[in-house]
Design an enzyme around this catalytic site. Structure first.
Site, PDB file in Angstrom:
ATOM      1  CG  HIS A  64      -8.393 -61.383 -19.206  1.00 21.09           C
ATOM      2  ND1 HIS A  64      -9.549 -62.045 -19.538  1.00 21.09           N
ATOM      3  CD2 HIS A  64      -8.726 -60.061 -19.117  1.00 21.09           C
ATOM      4  CE1 HIS A  64     -10.537 -61.174 -19.660  1.00 21.09           C
ATOM      5  NE2 HIS A  64     -10.083 -59.967 -19.405  1.00 21.09           N
ATOM      6  CG  ASN A 116     -18.330 -61.124 -16.485  1.00 17.43           C
ATOM      7  OD1 ASN A 116     -18.176 -61.186 -15.271  1.00 17.43           O
ATOM      8  ND2 ASN A 116     -17.467 -60.519 -17.267  1.00 17.43           N
ATOM      9  CG  ASP A 125     -13.891 -53.402 -14.346  1.00 19.38           C
ATOM     10  OD1 ASP A 125     -14.279 -54.583 -14.203  1.00 19.38           O
ATOM     11  OD2 ASP A 125     -13.983 -52.795 -15.437  1.00 19.38           O
ATOM     12  CG  ASN A 139     -15.227 -52.070 -22.539  1.00 19.81           C
ATOM     13  OD1 ASN A 139     -15.309 -50.869 -22.800  1.00 19.81           O
ATOM     14  ND2 ASN A 139     -16.172 -52.939 -22.852  1.00 19.81           N
ATOM     15  CG  ASP A 154     -19.501 -55.307 -15.346  1.00 21.17           C
ATOM     16  OD1 ASP A 154     -19.577 -54.168 -15.816  1.00 21.17           O
ATOM     17  OD2 ASP A 154     -18.418 -55.906 -15.195  1.00 21.17           O
ATOM     18  CG  PHE A 173     -11.856 -55.120 -23.652  1.00 23.74           C
ATOM     19  CD1 PHE A 173     -11.370 -53.847 -23.909  1.00 23.74           C
ATOM     20  CD2 PHE A 173     -12.599 -55.771 -24.640  1.00 23.74           C
ATOM     21  CE1 PHE A 173     -11.625 -53.220 -25.130  1.00 23.74           C
ATOM     22  CE2 PHE A 173     -12.857 -55.155 -25.863  1.00 23.74           C
ATOM     23  CZ  PHE A 173     -12.366 -53.884 -26.110  1.00 23.74           C
TER      24      PHE A 173
HETATM   25 ZN   LIG Z   1     -18.088 -53.411 -16.919  1.00 28.09          ZN
END
Ligand SMILES: [Zn+2]
Length: 397
Positions: free
Chosen positions: A286, A73, A282, A255, A130, A300
Site C-alpha cells: 500500500h 482484487n 501475501d 488480514n 482473495d 490491511f
Molecule cells: Zn486474503
C-alpha cells in the site's frame, strides 16, 4: 562450478538446478531453486500507485522468486476473458519473472454470481476471491462444482463477515489491553469448516489462503486424514510473530491478523507435520499514506517478497526448528506441485547465508515499505536471481 551448488538433498532427490554460469557464485554461497509464491498482490491494473507488475516482479526477483501468482482484487477484476486480458497485457510487457494470474470466483469479487470461469480456465492458475470470503454457501457450492468440472482449484480467503464486528487486529490480550476492536478466530476457521463440508460434498480440489489460527490447522489436519483434496498456506509473519509483537503502527496490520502465541506454535507444528503445505507471502503493498494511520486506520497488508527467505531462514532454520531442505519444499517445491507450476532447471537464485544485515525497507524494490521486519537482523542475502536463464536480479556490490 558444481562445488558451489547447494545440494539440498537427501530427502528430495530431484533437484534439477542448472547453475548456468550467467551469475557469479562466490565461494561459500549457495544456489537455490526458483521460489514460487502462490499469493501476491501486484495491484495492476487499477492501483498502480501501490505496486506495478514491474515493481512487484522486481521485488520477487530480489526475493529469489521466479514464479508468482497474482490475486484478482484488481480493477478491472479478472472475472472474464476481456478483463483478464488487461492484466495479461501488462504481464507480457512488464514482468521480469513469470506471473500467473488468478481468475476471480465471482463477478467483481462481489459474491453474487459466478465469474466466467470456463472461459478463463486455461489462462488462470486457479480461482480465488482473495481479499474477501465467499459469504454465500450456495455460491461457494456452485463455484466448487464448476471448478471441479474444469479441473481447477478453488483458493479460498476464508473470512465470515458476520463475525467481524469492525475488528482489525486479533481479538486477544493485546486488543483488550489497548482498547482495539478484535477479529475473532472463528471468522477464519468457521468458513474453513463450511468449505470443508462443501469439499466433502463436491469433491473439488481446495486450497486455503493464509491460515492463522490453531483451529484452522486442526481442521485441515483432519480433512487431510480423511483424504480430502485439500491444501493450505500460511505466511512468514504468522510463523515468527504473534500479538505480543504488535506495535501501534500500520506495518503490523494485515488480514488475517497476528494471532496468539498458541496459534503461532500450532502453525509451526502444522508446517512440521505437513498439514501446512507451503509458505506464501501475501505480499500486499500500500502507499505510505495508507499505512501511516496506526492499527485502526491503516489499510490491511504488508510487503513480504524481499524478506520471506531471510526471515524464515534466520528464525526457523538457523534456530534449528526447520531444515533448509524443508524450507525449500515450502517455498519452492510444494507450491509448484500443488499448482502445477513447473520449475525450469535454469530458474535459480544465489545466496550468501553467512553475512548478517539489517532489513531496511529503503532497499526494497517493491513500492510498498510497510513490514513488521524493518530493523530485524537477519541472514540470507540474495546475490542474484536467474529466470529462464536470464539474470532478473543482481545485487550491486
Ligand atoms: Zn486474503
Amino acid at each position: 562450478m558444481m562445488d558451489s551448488m547447494f545440494h539440498l538433498s537427501k530427502t528430495n532427490s530431484i533437484r534439477p538446478i542448472a547453475e548456468t554460469g550467467v551469475l557469479p557464485v562466490p565461494s561459500g554461497c549457495v544456489v537455490f531453486p526458483g521460489f514460487c509464491d502462490v499469493h501476491v498482490h501486484f495491484r495492476e491494473p487499477g492501483f498502480s500507485y501501490k505496486e506495478t507488475i514491474a515493481s512487484g516482479t522486481a521485488a520477487a526477483a530480489r526475493g529469489g522468486y521466479t514464479d508468482v501468482c497474482t490475486m484478482p482484487n484488481l480493477n478491472p477484476v479478472p472475472d472474464s476473458l476481456a478483463s483478464l486480458a488487461v492484466q495479461e497485457e501488462l504481464i507480457a510487457s512488464q514482468a521480469r519473472v513469470r506471473v500467473h494470474p488468478y481468475g476471480a470466483i465471482t463477478k467483481g469479487e462481489r459474491g453474487e454470481a459466478l465469474s466466467d470461469m470456463e472461459a478463463m480456465a486455461s489462462r488462470v492458475v486457479a480461482f480465488s476471491d482473495d481479499g474477501r470470503g465467499v459469504q454465500s454457501d450456495s455460491m461457494m457450492r456452485q463455484a466448487m462444482l464448476e471448478a471441479k468440472r474444469l479441473g481447477k482449484l478453488i483458493v479460498a480467503h476464508c473470512e465470515d463477515n458476520s463475525l467481524l464486528r469492525g475488528g482489525y487486529i486479533h481479538d486477544g490480550t493485546y486488543a483488550m489491553a489497548h482498547g482495539h476492536a478484535g477479529i475473532c478466530s472463528e471468522s477464519e476457521w468457521g468458513q474453513i469448516k463450511r468449505d470443508l463440508d462443501l469439499v466433502r460434498e463436491t469433491g473439488c480440489g481446495y486450497h486455503v489462503c493464509h491460515i492463522s489460527t490453531k483451529e484452522s490447522v486442526a481442521l485441515i489436519r483432519q480433512a487431510k486424514r480423511e483424504g480430502l483434496d485439500v491444501s493450505c498456506e500460511t505466511g512468514p509473519h504468522y510463523l515468527v510473530l504473534d500479538e505480543n509483537d504488535l506495535q501501534e503502527d500500520g506495518r503490523f496490520k494485515m488480514n488475517p491478523p497476528l494471532r496468539s502465541p498458541e496459534d503461532r506454535e500450532a502453525l509451526v507444528e502444522g508446517i512440521l507435520d505437513g498439514t501446512i503445505d507451503m509458505i506464501a507471502t501475501d505480499h500486499a503493498p500500500h502507499s505510505a499514506e495508507e499505512k501511516a494511520k496506526g492499527l485502526e486506520g491503516s489499510a490491511f497488508g504488508i510487503v513480504g517478497l524481499e524478506t520471506a527467505f531471510p526471515v524464515l531462514y534466520t528464525k526457523l532454520v538457523r534456530s534449528g526448528i526447520l531444515s533448509l531442505d524443508k524450507l525449500m519444499d515450502l517455498l519452492a517445491y510444494n507450491p509448484r506441485k500443488r499448482f502445477s507450476i513447473p520449475l525450469r532447471e535454469d530458474d535459480y537464485s544465489v545466496w550468501d547465508l553467512e553475512t548478517p544485515y539489517e532489513i531496511n525497507p529503503a532497499d526494497f524494490r517493491t513500492l510498498g515499505r510497510a513490514t513488521p521486519f524493518a530493523g530485524w537482523k537477519v541472514y540470507g542475502t540474495c546475490l542474484g536471481t536467474v529466470c529462464q536463464g536470464r539474470v532478473v536480479y543482481q545485487k550491486t556490490m
